[in-house]
Design an enzyme around this catalytic site. Structure first.
Site, PDB file in Angstrom:
ATOM      1  N   LYS A   1     -13.865   5.176   2.828  1.00  0.00           N
ATOM      2  CA  LYS A   1     -14.254   3.794   3.130  1.00  0.00           C
ATOM      3  C   LYS A   1     -13.074   2.834   3.175  1.00  0.00           C
ATOM      4  CE  LYS A   1     -18.609   4.923   3.255  1.00  0.00           C
ATOM      5  NZ  LYS A   1     -19.106   5.394   4.521  1.00  0.00           N
TER       6      LYS A   1
ATOM      7  N   TYR B   1      -8.592   0.335   9.045  1.00  0.00           N
ATOM      8  CA  TYR B   1      -8.482   0.529  10.497  1.00  0.00           C
ATOM      9  C   TYR B   1      -9.291  -0.522  11.261  1.00  0.00           C
ATOM     10  CZ  TYR B   1      -6.393   5.044   9.323  1.00  0.00           C
ATOM     11  OH  TYR B   1      -5.593   6.036   8.830  1.00  0.00           O
TER      12      TYR B   1
ATOM     13  N   TYR C   1      -6.400  14.675  -1.557  1.00  0.00           N
ATOM     14  CA  TYR C   1      -7.102  13.385  -1.560  1.00  0.00           C
ATOM     15  C   TYR C   1      -8.409  13.487  -0.772  1.00  0.00           C
ATOM     16  CZ  TYR C   1      -7.987   8.455  -0.389  1.00  0.00           C
ATOM     17  OH  TYR C   1      -8.563   7.232  -0.208  1.00  0.00           O
TER      18      TYR C   1
ATOM     19  N   GLY D   1      -1.160  -0.453  -0.459  1.00  0.00           N
ATOM     20  CA  GLY D   1      -1.394  -1.885  -0.612  1.00  0.00           C
ATOM     21  C   GLY D   1      -0.129  -2.727  -0.520  1.00  0.00           C
TER      22      GLY D   1
END
Length: 169
Positions: free
Chosen positions: A133, A139, A26, A101
Site C-alpha cells: 500500500k 506511485y 520484504y 522517506g
C-alpha cells in the site's frame, strides 16, 4: 540527507544482488529469487545487456551499520508499445528501509523517467504488489495510474515447464 544517483557498473552487482534479496524478503517472495551476482554481471554488463541499472549511494558517514554505502537501486530496460511506441520498463525500485522517506526512491524513479525521455520513450511501466500500500500510494502521488483498474489490463506470465511446453512447435 546527502546521497547520489549514478549508473550501475559491474562492481555494483554484489550490492544489487544483496538488495534484490532484501526486496524479495520484504515482498515475502525470497524463495522465488534465482538470479545470482554472476547472472547480473553477465546480463547487465555484456555487449548486449538485458537490463540497465542505477544506484543510490550515500557518503561513508551515512553508511549502514553493516558498512553499506549502496542503499538503493532501480533496474530498467527499454521496451516497445504497439500503441505508444518507445517505452521504458522499471523492473525494480528499492531503497533500504532505514533510508526510506528521504527522497531517494523519488530520485531513483525520476532518473529512470529522465533516461526514458532522453531515449524518446512515451511511457514508463512497472508492477507493484497490491498488498504494498505505501508503494501504491507513492506511485499514485507521482502521477502514475493503475492500468489494471483504469484499463482492465492484467500482467501475465509464462515460466518453467509451461514456457518449455509453449516453445514446442
Amino acid at each position: 540527507m546527502d546521497f547520489s544517483i549514478r549508473a550501475a557498473n559491474v562492481e555494483d552487482c554484489k550490492d544489487i544482488a544483496r538488495m534484490i534479496m532484501e526486496l524479495a524478503e520484504y515482498e515475502k517472495m525470497a524463495d522465488h529469487v534465482k538470479v545470482t551476482q554472476r547472472d547480473l554481471e553477465q546480463d547487465g554488463f555484456s555487449k548486449n545487456p538485458f537490463f540497465h541499472g542505477i544506484i543510490a549511494e550515500v557518503p561513508e558517514q551515512h553508511k549502514t551499520k553493516e558498512g553499506h554505502t549502496k542503499i538503493g537501486y532501480a533496474l530498467y530496460f527499454y521496451s516497445y508499445s504497439s500503441f505508444k511506441g518507445r517505452a521504458i520498463y522499471m523492473e525494480d525500485l528499492y531503497v533500504m528501509p532505514e533510508f526510506r522517506g528521504k527522497g531517494i526512491g523519488k530520485a531513483l524513479m525520476s532518473k529512470v523517467a529522465q533516461l526514458g525521455l532522453a531515449a524518446g520513450c512515451n511511457q514508463l511501466s512497472f508492477t507493484v504488489l497490491d498488498r504494498n500500500k505505501s508503494s501504491l500510494e507513492f506511485y499514485l502521488s507521482q502521477g502514475c495510474f493503475d492500468i489494471t483498474a483504469n484499463m482492465g489490463y492484467h500482467c501475465m506470465r509464462c515460466e518453467g515447464e509451461a514456457l518449455e511446453h509453449l516453445a514446442q512447435p
